[in-house]
Write a protein that holds these residues in place. Structure first.
Motif, PDB file in Angstrom:
ATOM      1  N   VAL A  27       0.820  -1.214   0.000  1.00 31.53           N
ATOM      2  CA  VAL A  27       0.000   0.000   0.000  1.00 31.53           C
ATOM      3  C   VAL A  27       0.851   1.260   0.000  1.00 31.53           C
ATOM      4  O   VAL A  27       0.354   2.340  -0.305  1.00 31.53           O
ATOM      5  N   LYS A  28       2.126   1.153   0.320  1.00 30.44           N
ATOM      6  CA  LYS A  28       3.006   2.323   0.368  1.00 30.44           C
ATOM      7  C   LYS A  28       3.057   3.071  -0.964  1.00 30.44           C
ATOM      8  O   LYS A  28       3.220   4.290  -0.979  1.00 30.44           O
ATOM      9  N   LYS A  29       2.906   2.351  -2.068  1.00 31.62           N
ATOM     10  CA  LYS A  29       2.997   3.011  -3.369  1.00 31.62           C
ATOM     11  C   LYS A  29       1.766   3.862  -3.685  1.00 31.62           C
ATOM     12  O   LYS A  29       1.799   4.675  -4.597  1.00 31.62           O
ATOM     13  N   TYR A  30       0.690   3.705  -2.904  1.00 27.21           N
ATOM     14  CA  TYR A  30      -0.534   4.458  -3.162  1.00 27.21           C
ATOM     15  C   TYR A  30      -0.748   5.624  -2.202  1.00 27.21           C
ATOM     16  O   TYR A  30      -1.511   6.529  -2.502  1.00 27.21           O
ATOM     17  N   ILE A  31      -0.135   5.576  -1.015  1.00 22.82           N
ATOM     18  CA  ILE A  31      -0.398   6.585   0.014  1.00 22.82           C
ATOM     19  C   ILE A  31       0.910   7.202   0.477  1.00 22.82           C
ATOM     20  O   ILE A  31       1.929   6.523   0.590  1.00 22.82           O
ATOM     21  N   ASP A  32       0.845   8.503   0.779  1.00 19.39           N
ATOM     22  CA  ASP A  32       2.000   9.185   1.365  1.00 19.39           C
ATOM     23  C   ASP A  32       2.121   8.797   2.827  1.00 19.39           C
ATOM     24  O   ASP A  32       1.148   8.476   3.490  1.00 19.39           O
ATOM     25  N   GLU A  33       3.342   8.839   3.343  1.00 18.00           N
ATOM     26  CA  GLU A  33       3.578   8.556   4.764  1.00 18.00           C
ATOM     27  C   GLU A  33       2.994   9.687   5.585  1.00 18.00           C
ATOM     28  O   GLU A  33       2.790  10.767   5.067  1.00 18.00           O
ATOM     29  N   PRO A  34       2.735   9.575   6.839  1.00 15.76           N
ATOM     30  CA  PRO A  34       2.809   8.378   7.663  1.00 15.76           C
ATOM     31  C   PRO A  34       1.547   7.521   7.510  1.00 15.76           C
ATOM     32  O   PRO A  34       0.462   8.045   7.322  1.00 15.76           O
ATOM     33  N   ILE A  35       1.734   6.245   7.593  1.00 17.75           N
ATOM     34  CA  ILE A  35       0.636   5.294   7.458  1.00 17.75           C
ATOM     35  C   ILE A  35       0.539   4.488   8.752  1.00 17.75           C
ATOM     36  O   ILE A  35       1.538   3.991   9.240  1.00 17.75           O
ATOM     37  N   VAL A  36      -0.686   4.380   9.281  1.00 15.01           N
ATOM     38  CA  VAL A  36      -0.938   3.539  10.450  1.00 15.01           C
ATOM     39  C   VAL A  36      -1.866   2.421   9.999  1.00 15.01           C
ATOM     40  O   VAL A  36      -2.944   2.682   9.471  1.00 15.01           O
ATOM     41  N   VAL A  37      -1.429   1.175  10.191  1.00 17.18           N
ATOM     42  CA  VAL A  37      -2.200   0.017   9.757  1.00 17.18           C
ATOM     43  C   VAL A  37      -2.560  -0.810  10.990  1.00 17.18           C
ATOM     44  O   VAL A  37      -1.693  -1.137  11.790  1.00 17.18           O
ATOM     45  N   GLN A  38      -3.851  -1.125  11.121  1.00 10.37           N
ATOM     46  CA  GLN A  38      -4.312  -2.006  12.192  1.00 10.37           C
ATOM     47  C   GLN A  38      -4.874  -3.265  11.545  1.00 10.37           C
ATOM     48  O   GLN A  38      -5.750  -3.180  10.682  1.00 10.37           O
ATOM     49  N   VAL A  39      -4.359  -4.408  11.965  1.00 12.19           N
ATOM     50  CA  VAL A  39      -4.794  -5.697  11.418  1.00 12.19           C
ATOM     51  C   VAL A  39      -5.391  -6.503  12.567  1.00 12.19           C
ATOM     52  O   VAL A  39      -4.777  -6.627  13.622  1.00 12.19           O
ATOM     53  N   PHE A  40      -6.595  -7.024  12.357  1.00 11.24           N
ATOM     54  CA  PHE A  40      -7.257  -7.878  13.346  1.00 11.24           C
ATOM     55  C   PHE A  40      -7.458  -9.248  12.703  1.00 11.24           C
ATOM     56  O   PHE A  40      -8.161  -9.363  11.698  1.00 11.24           O
ATOM     57  N   LEU A  41      -6.838 -10.257  13.282  1.00  6.30           N
ATOM     58  CA  LEU A  41      -6.971 -11.627  12.789  1.00  6.30           C
ATOM     59  C   LEU A  41      -7.814 -12.400  13.800  1.00  6.30           C
ATOM     60  O   LEU A  41      -7.451 -12.495  14.975  1.00  6.30           O
ATOM     61  N   VAL A  43     -10.364 -15.902  14.678  1.00  6.65           N
ATOM     62  CA  VAL A  43     -10.812 -17.256  14.346  1.00  6.65           C
ATOM     63  C   VAL A  43     -12.078 -17.534  15.147  1.00  6.65           C
ATOM     64  O   VAL A  43     -12.100 -17.370  16.361  1.00  6.65           O
ATOM     65  N   GLU A  44     -13.152 -17.909  14.446  1.00  8.12           N
ATOM     66  CA  GLU A  44     -14.413 -18.309  15.079  1.00  8.12           C
ATOM     67  C   GLU A  44     -14.820 -19.635  14.454  1.00  8.12           C
ATOM     68  O   GLU A  44     -15.250 -19.654  13.303  1.00  8.12           O
ATOM     69  N   LYS A  45     -14.658 -20.703  15.200  1.00 11.14           N
ATOM     70  CA  LYS A  45     -14.921 -22.068  14.724  1.00 11.14           C
ATOM     71  C   LYS A  45     -14.098 -22.326  13.471  1.00 11.14           C
ATOM     72  O   LYS A  45     -12.892 -22.443  13.558  1.00 11.14           O
ATOM     73  N   ILE A  46     -14.710 -22.379  12.297  1.00 15.86           N
ATOM     74  CA  ILE A  46     -13.935 -22.632  11.079  1.00 15.86           C
ATOM     75  C   ILE A  46     -13.735 -21.365  10.243  1.00 15.86           C
ATOM     76  O   ILE A  46     -13.103 -21.408   9.202  1.00 15.86           O
ATOM     77  N   ARG A  47     -14.268 -20.258  10.709  1.00 15.71           N
ATOM     78  CA  ARG A  47     -14.140 -18.993   9.966  1.00 15.71           C
ATOM     79  C   ARG A  47     -12.857 -18.282  10.381  1.00 15.71           C
ATOM     80  O   ARG A  47     -12.628 -18.048  11.557  1.00 15.71           O
ATOM     81  N   HIS A  48     -12.055 -17.911   9.418  1.00 13.42           N
ATOM     82  CA  HIS A  48     -10.823 -17.163   9.647  1.00 13.42           C
ATOM     83  C   HIS A  48     -11.020 -15.781   9.022  1.00 13.42           C
ATOM     84  O   HIS A  48     -11.141 -15.670   7.802  1.00 13.42           O
ATOM     85  N   MET A  49     -11.064 -14.750   9.852  1.00 15.95           N
ATOM     86  CA  MET A  49     -11.345 -13.398   9.371  1.00 15.95           C
ATOM     87  C   MET A  49     -10.127 -12.505   9.526  1.00 15.95           C
ATOM     88  O   MET A  49      -9.440 -12.546  10.539  1.00 15.95           O
ATOM     89  N   ALA A  50      -9.893 -11.673   8.517  1.00 15.18           N
ATOM     90  CA  ALA A  50      -8.840 -10.673   8.552  1.00 15.18           C
ATOM     91  C   ALA A  50      -9.498  -9.324   8.290  1.00 15.18           C
ATOM     92  O   ALA A  50     -10.172  -9.143   7.276  1.00 15.18           O
ATOM     93  N   GLU A  51      -9.328  -8.393   9.231  1.00 16.18           N
ATOM     94  CA  GLU A  51      -9.860  -7.035   9.091  1.00 16.18           C
ATOM     95  C   GLU A  51      -8.688  -6.080   9.099  1.00 16.18           C
ATOM     96  O   GLU A  51      -7.777  -6.225   9.910  1.00 16.18           O
ATOM     97  N   VAL A  52      -8.705  -5.081   8.206  1.00 16.91           N
ATOM     98  CA  VAL A  52      -7.615  -4.115   8.113  1.00 16.91           C
ATOM     99  C   VAL A  52      -8.200  -2.711   8.089  1.00 16.91           C
ATOM    100  O   VAL A  52      -9.160  -2.441   7.374  1.00 16.91           O
ATOM    101  N   THR A  53      -7.597  -1.828   8.886  1.00 16.10           N
ATOM    102  CA  THR A  53      -7.932  -0.406   8.865  1.00 16.10           C
ATOM    103  C   THR A  53      -6.645   0.349   8.603  1.00 16.10           C
ATOM    104  O   THR A  53      -5.670   0.193   9.342  1.00 16.10           O
ATOM    105  N   ILE A  54      -6.631   1.160   7.555  1.00 13.51           N
ATOM    106  CA  ILE A  54      -5.455   1.952   7.206  1.00 13.51           C
ATOM    107  C   ILE A  54      -5.809   3.420   7.372  1.00 13.51           C
ATOM    108  O   ILE A  54      -6.817   3.892   6.840  1.00 13.51           O
ATOM    109  N   THR A  55      -4.991   4.117   8.124  1.00 12.52           N
ATOM    110  CA  THR A  55      -5.170   5.552   8.321  1.00 12.52           C
ATOM    111  C   THR A  55      -3.900   6.243   7.852  1.00 12.52           C
ATOM    112  O   THR A  55      -2.805   5.915   8.299  1.00 12.52           O
TER     113      THR A  55
END
Length: 182
Positions: A27-41, A43-55
């Motif tokens: 994502v660095k090639k699309y946005i100027d610095e500074p970039i704050v990335v929050q990743v939430f991984l 697991v609920e039973k068989i579901r594997h979820m990835a959530e990302v928030t970029i500011t």
């Protein structure tokens, strides 16, 4: 780029953390610095979820994906974020903000529902959040609202410096509320 990886309902893994950080480096090639990335991984039973928030400077993007494998979820969410950023970058090229535009500080408050009922003396504020609001055009406001997956966005119009509201209508179109000087 400052990346925070949070594991929910699963054991922390350095391999998953480094994989997510590596995938989101693109994502660095699309946005100027500074970039704050929050990743939430999660697991609920068989579901594997990835959530990302970029500011980053003047932009916030959220995305989430869910599969049966955490690595596949990270791949899918990073691809989704990259598509959103590419689309945003292409659209924003035509909408350059005025160079003398000023940012405003805004404060958002959440009021407890029970305090609004009859008989209550004053509403009780249960959460407050402050953030800066850069002036933007109507088109930029609609793009930002889409990137945040929100139903409305309060923003400062770059040409008039007045606070406006753009919202998603039930028919799928957008509405604009702008102040009228009496």
């Amino acid at each position: 780029m400052q990346t925070t990886v949070t594991f929910r309902h699963m054991e922390p893994s350095d391999a998953l953390k480094s994989y997510a950080e590596e995938k989101l480096e693109r994502v660095k090639k699309y946005i100027d610095e500074p970039i704050v990335v929050q990743v939430f991984l999660t697991v609920e039973k068989i579901r594997h979820m990835a959530e990302v928030t970029i500011t980053a400077k003047g932009i916030t993007i959220k995305a989430a994906e869910e599969t049966n494998d955490m690595y596949a979820s990270i791949d899918a969410v990073s691809d989704k974020i990259e598509r959103q950023l590419r689309r945003f970058k292409e659209r924003i090229k035509a909408h350059k903000p005025a160079p003398d535009a000023r940012e405003r500080q805004v404060q958002k408050s959440i009021v407890e529902a029970q305090s609004i009922e009859e008989g209550a003396q004053a509403p009780v504020i249960i959460k407050t959040k402050s953030f800066s609001m850069k002036p933007m055009s109507v088109e930029e406001a609609v793009m930002q609202m889409e990137l945040l997956h929100k139903d409305f966005l309060v923003y400062t119009e770059s040409s008039t410096e007045k606070i406006n509201v753009v919202y998603r209508r039930k028919d799928g179109n957008y509405g604009l509320i702008s102040p009228e000087i009496a």
